[in-house]
Write an enzyme that holds these catalytic residues in place. Structure first.
Site, mmCIF file in Angstrom:
data_model
loop_
_atom_site.group_PDB
_atom_site.id
_atom_site.type_symbol
_atom_site.label_atom_id
_atom_site.label_comp_id
_atom_site.label_asym_id
_atom_site.label_seq_id
_atom_site.Cartn_x
_atom_site.Cartn_y
_atom_site.Cartn_z
ATOM 1 N N TRP A 1 2.214 0.016 -7.074
ATOM 2 C CA TRP A 1 1.653 -1.185 -6.447
ATOM 3 C C TRP A 1 0.388 -1.646 -7.150
ATOM 4 O O TRP A 1 0.151 -2.849 -7.297
ATOM 5 C CB TRP A 1 1.458 -0.978 -4.945
ATOM 6 N N ASP B 1 -6.074 -2.511 -1.390
ATOM 7 C CA ASP B 1 -4.741 -2.838 -0.876
ATOM 8 C C ASP B 1 -4.342 -1.734 0.112
ATOM 9 O O ASP B 1 -3.835 -0.694 -0.287
ATOM 10 C CB ASP B 1 -3.741 -2.911 -2.036
ATOM 11 N N LYS C 1 4.347 -2.226 7.840
ATOM 12 C CA LYS C 1 4.327 -0.757 7.865
ATOM 13 C C LYS C 1 3.605 -0.265 9.119
ATOM 14 O O LYS C 1 4.200 0.354 9.975
ATOM 15 C CB LYS C 1 3.673 -0.218 6.608
HETATM 16 N N1 PMP Z 1 1.105 -2.990 -1.714
HETATM 17 C C1 PMP Z 1 1.583 -1.834 -1.219
HETATM 18 C C2 PMP Z 1 0.721 -0.609 -1.252
HETATM 19 C C3 PMP Z 1 2.870 -1.788 -0.676
HETATM 20 O O1 PMP Z 1 3.365 -0.643 -0.198
HETATM 21 C C4 PMP Z 1 3.642 -2.976 -0.640
HETATM 22 C C5 PMP Z 1 5.027 -3.036 -0.031
HETATM 23 N N2 PMP Z 1 5.755 -1.906 -0.046
HETATM 24 C C6 PMP Z 1 3.109 -4.143 -1.190
HETATM 25 C C7 PMP Z 1 1.839 -4.108 -1.710
HETATM 26 C C8 PMP Z 1 3.894 -5.422 -1.242
HETATM 27 O O2 PMP Z 1 3.981 -5.990 0.010
HETATM 28 P P1 PMP Z 1 4.836 -7.323 0.250
HETATM 29 O O3 PMP Z 1 6.257 -6.941 0.103
HETATM 30 O O4 PMP Z 1 4.447 -7.720 1.640
HETATM 31 O O5 PMP Z 1 4.417 -8.305 -0.769
#
Ligand code: PMP
Length: 359
Positions: A102, A172, A196
């Site tokens: 991520w 994040d 989550k």
């Molecule tokens: N950052 C992290 C740490 C994540 O776990 C996720 C989704 N699994 C995201 C960003 C992306 O989120 P989204 O699908 O809402 O864009």
């Protein structure tokens, strides 16, 4: 109908009592004669709900008054771009910690807007460890330092808040927000998608210090400009009202559980027993450095080849769902967010021990 213990990484399981409350309120929310999904976002009822969810979140996280709380759409990935657009403030570079998938995605997007300085890089250890902060290459002139406190895929979680010597820290927290008490004052900006630890997908929370907003790049679309969204109470356009409603239910549920200190104790206990079961077995393995093992996402592999599919099928038959690991790392992953009852973790451990004995 029987509900399973759902270990999905996100969208993730929600507390059963919240789902029942939402079901009960579906046709008539708070005596309005309609559902929350069918109501104008500028009605007095929805404005009141907005205030309520903001106040509850502020109370849970003890958010200081000089921080804006924004409820935005477009997911956490959109913030990968919105952050440089809003926070560069005339600077050209930003620091990023590369600790997993991520953060890698955040870096890819930021490079469209600025020079990215990789302050620390966990690629060589396959995202299983984090270098000590005194080895990081932080840049004093960076507009901000971005990191991912919990890497959802590899299950790598910081056990401290990095001290960035006055450079605004951006986090994040998509997969660990509200899992434990937090000193918000240490951050310039915190963001997290909802799916989550908060509720259904569709909403992203941004908590940002006042002095960091108001200097977005000129080409920033209004909807992506934190100052514009703050001015409009996150209603620069129609917000995802159902997600807001669910977030409201979740914040109240967390308060009923005793707040973040109480939920953190349960989370620690759930994770500790699952890691202990993995470490004590000769079939399962988790390779993350012990100090940085995630409390929320527990990946593990089966050391004996050829058993993965059988494990998943038998787990599903035992009422344990969505344990398949991310395709990048394979194996299994148990996501055990706030809403996963401790009984679910106990059931998983029992199943894993039985499976090991039989195989
Ligand atoms: N950052 C992290 C740490 C994540 O776990 C996720 C989704 N699994 C995201 C960003 C992306 O989120 P989204 O699908 O809402 O864009």
């Amino acid at each position: 109908m029987s509900r399973i213990y759902n270990f999905s990484p996100g969208p993730a399981t929600l507390p059963e009592d919240l789902l029942k409350q939402a079901q009960a309120e579906l046709l008539d929310w708070r005596g309005t004669g309609c559902s929350v999904m069918e109501m104008g976002h500028r009605t007095s009822e929805m404005i009141a709900l907005t205030k309520e969810i903001e106040n509850d979140l502020r109370e849970l996280l003890t958010i200081p008054s000089h921080y804006h709380v924004l409820f935005l759409s477009a997911g956490a990935s959109a913030q990968f771009a919105f952050i440089p657009m809003n926070l560069l403030r005339g600077k050209r570079t930003a620091d990023y910690c590369l600790t997993g998938h991520w953060s890698q995605k955040a870096i890819y997007e930021a490079r469209r807007y600025c020079d990215v300085n990789i302050a620390t890089d966990s690629t060589d250890n396959l995202f299983t460890n984090i270098a000590p902060i005194n080895e990081w290459r932080l840049n004093r002139d960076a507009a901000y330092v971005h990191y991912t406190p919990n890497e959802t895929i590899a299950g790598l979680e910081f056990n401290y808040i990095p001290d960035t010597q006055g450079v605004p820290l951006v986090a994040d927290m998509s997969s660990n927000i509200l899992s434990q008490p937090l000193d918000v004052s240490k951050f310039g900006l915190i963001y997290a998608c909802a799916q989550k630890n908060i509720g259904p997908a569709g909403m992203t929370i941004v908590i940002v210090r006042d002095d960091l907003v108001g200097q977005a790049l000129p080409e920033t679309p209004t909807l992506f400009d934190y100052a514009a969204q703050a001015k409009e109470g996150s209603m620069a356009n129609t917000p995802p009202t159902l997600s807001w409603y669910f977030a409201g239910l979740m914040f109240k549920w967390l308060k009923q559980q005793g707040g973040l200190a109480a939920i953190a104790t349960i989370n620690q206990r759930k994770a500790a027993k699952l890691y202990a079961a993995i470490d004590q077995s000769s079939l399962y393995q988790n390779s993350v450095a012990t100090a940085y093992r995630s409390i929320m996402n527990v990946p593990f592999v089966l050391k004996k080849p050829g058993l993965d599919e059988q494990f998943l099928q038998e787990a599903r038959a035992a009422g344990l769902g969505y344990l398949k690991g991310h395709k990048l790392v394979g194996g299994m992953r148990a996501s055990i967010y706030n809403s996963m009852p401790e009984a679910g973790v106990d059931a998983l451990i029992e199943f894993m021990q039985r499976f090991e004995e039989n195989n």
